[in-house]
Write a protein that holds these residues in place. Structure first.
Motif, PDB file in Angstrom:
ATOM      1  N   ALA A 191       0.856  -1.186   0.000  1.00  0.00           N
ATOM      2  CA  ALA A 191       0.000   0.000   0.000  1.00  0.00           C
ATOM      3  C   ALA A 191       0.894   1.238   0.000  1.00  0.00           C
ATOM      4  O   ALA A 191       2.085   1.154   0.339  1.00  0.00           O
ATOM      5  CB  ALA A 191      -0.927  -0.004   1.215  1.00  0.00           C
ATOM      6  N   GLN A 216      -3.750   4.437   0.001  1.00  0.00           N
ATOM      7  CA  GLN A 216      -4.327   3.509  -0.967  1.00  0.00           C
ATOM      8  C   GLN A 216      -3.770   2.115  -0.746  1.00  0.00           C
ATOM      9  O   GLN A 216      -2.551   1.897  -0.835  1.00  0.00           O
ATOM     10  CB  GLN A 216      -4.011   3.964  -2.396  1.00  0.00           C
ATOM     11  CG  GLN A 216      -4.660   5.278  -2.786  1.00  0.00           C
ATOM     12  CD  GLN A 216      -4.369   5.662  -4.214  1.00  0.00           C
ATOM     13  OE1 GLN A 216      -3.360   5.245  -4.804  1.00  0.00           O
ATOM     14  NE2 GLN A 216      -5.232   6.480  -4.800  1.00  0.00           N
ATOM     15  N   ASN A 218      -3.439  -1.433  -2.221  1.00  0.00           N
ATOM     16  CA  ASN A 218      -3.554  -2.194  -3.457  1.00  0.00           C
ATOM     17  C   ASN A 218      -3.414  -3.693  -3.216  1.00  0.00           C
ATOM     18  O   ASN A 218      -3.273  -4.466  -4.159  1.00  0.00           O
ATOM     19  CB  ASN A 218      -2.478  -1.739  -4.452  1.00  0.00           C
ATOM     20  CG  ASN A 218      -2.564  -0.264  -4.757  1.00  0.00           C
ATOM     21  OD1 ASN A 218      -3.648   0.246  -5.058  1.00  0.00           O
ATOM     22  ND2 ASN A 218      -1.445   0.438  -4.656  1.00  0.00           N
ATOM     23  N   ASP A 219      -3.446  -4.097  -1.968  1.00  0.00           N
ATOM     24  CA  ASP A 219      -3.179  -5.483  -1.578  1.00  0.00           C
ATOM     25  C   ASP A 219      -4.432  -6.067  -0.944  1.00  0.00           C
ATOM     26  O   ASP A 219      -4.846  -5.638   0.118  1.00  0.00           O
ATOM     27  CB  ASP A 219      -2.011  -5.500  -0.580  1.00  0.00           C
ATOM     28  CG  ASP A 219      -1.428  -6.879  -0.370  1.00  0.00           C
ATOM     29  OD1 ASP A 219      -2.187  -7.860  -0.441  1.00  0.00           O
ATOM     30  OD2 ASP A 219      -0.222  -6.965  -0.107  1.00  0.00           O
TER      31      ASP A 219
END
Length: 259
Positions: A191, A216, A218-219
């Motif tokens: 992230a 954010q 993303n995982d």
């Protein structure tokens, strides 16, 4: 430094400053385990990462804030605090444990790179001291740390009993709120911060900037620190300070560098 030889010597540091509520709670949590020595910045040092002070002198003064606790404030960074403690207080005889925090605000995922809290713990690990950084998902000066204490004690007891593998440390983060499900051993989530700089004008019409941004993730893995915290667990991530990307070495060895 006065110390009882039969009890472990515990170094307590932080990045929020010597008077921060988080460090007071950490002292209360660990003092039953050994002789506590506190070295902390004289003011907030959040986001300093692994910075050290060079080119100017450091101030290092005894303070008396908590009865029965040997305590010092330092004009430098969190890492300076650890270096001074090892060199000037312990005089090269390393403490048995270094704990950092409890930080006001999370240090999960990519935040570990920027964190003064975690860099202080990492400096402890570099010195060969078993080290742990603790952080709570609450920036408030009135943050409630009470639900963290039993978990701090559990983790400290385990580290004192078992030690940690060489060149590693623990990054521990607590969700806000009392209804915690337990401890989950995790990996660091993939992230990052999507950063923005808010431009404003000073009274002379010159621009200046405030850093802001949105975190954010993303995982989507359920084995990450972000997932654990979002689902009510205390996240524990083993961290290392060897930044070598070992998996890339074979790739680079396949390239042609020496024709």
């Amino acid at each position: 430094m006065k110390k009882e030889q039969s009890r472990p010597n515990i170094l307590v540091v932080n990045d929020d400053g010597v008077t921060a509520p988080g460090i007071r709670n950490l002292i209360e949590a660990v003092k039953e385990f050994g002789n506590v020595v506190v070295v902390a910045p004289d003011g907030p040092q959040s986001g300093m990462g692994h910075a050290i002070t060079i080119g100017k002198p450091l101030r290092f003064d005894r303070v008396h804030l908590y009865e029965g606790v040997e305590m010092y404030k330092c004009s430098g960074t969190p890492v300076d605090c650890v270096k001074l403690a090892v060199n000037r207080i312990f005089k090269g005889k390393k403490p048995d444990l270094c704990v950092s925090g409890i930080n006001h605000g999370l240090n999960n995922s990519i935040n570990v790179i920027y964190s003064g809290t975690m860099s202080a713990a990492m400096e402890g690990a570099i010195e060969g001291i078993p080290s742990v950084g603790f952080s709570l998902d609450d920036f408030s000066e009135e943050a409630d740390f009470s639900h963290c204490i039993k978990f701090v004690k559990t983790i400290v007891r385990q580290v004192l009993d078992h030690g940690l593998p060489q060149a590693t440390l623990l990054n521990v983060n607590f969700p806000k709120g009392a209804d915690l499900k337990g401890i989950k051993i995790c990996r660091q989530a993939n992230a990052k911060w999507a950063e923005e700089f808010d431009e404003r004008k000073d009274p002379y019409g010159r621009p200046y900037y405030w850093l802001s941004g949105v975190f954010q993730n993303n995982d989507k893995g359920e084995d990450t620190d972000v997932w654990a915290l979002e689902n009510g667990f205390v996240s524990v991530v083993p961290v290392q300070f060897d930044l070598t990307a070992h998996h890339v070495i074979p790739i680079l060895n396949s390239w042609t560098f020496n024709d």
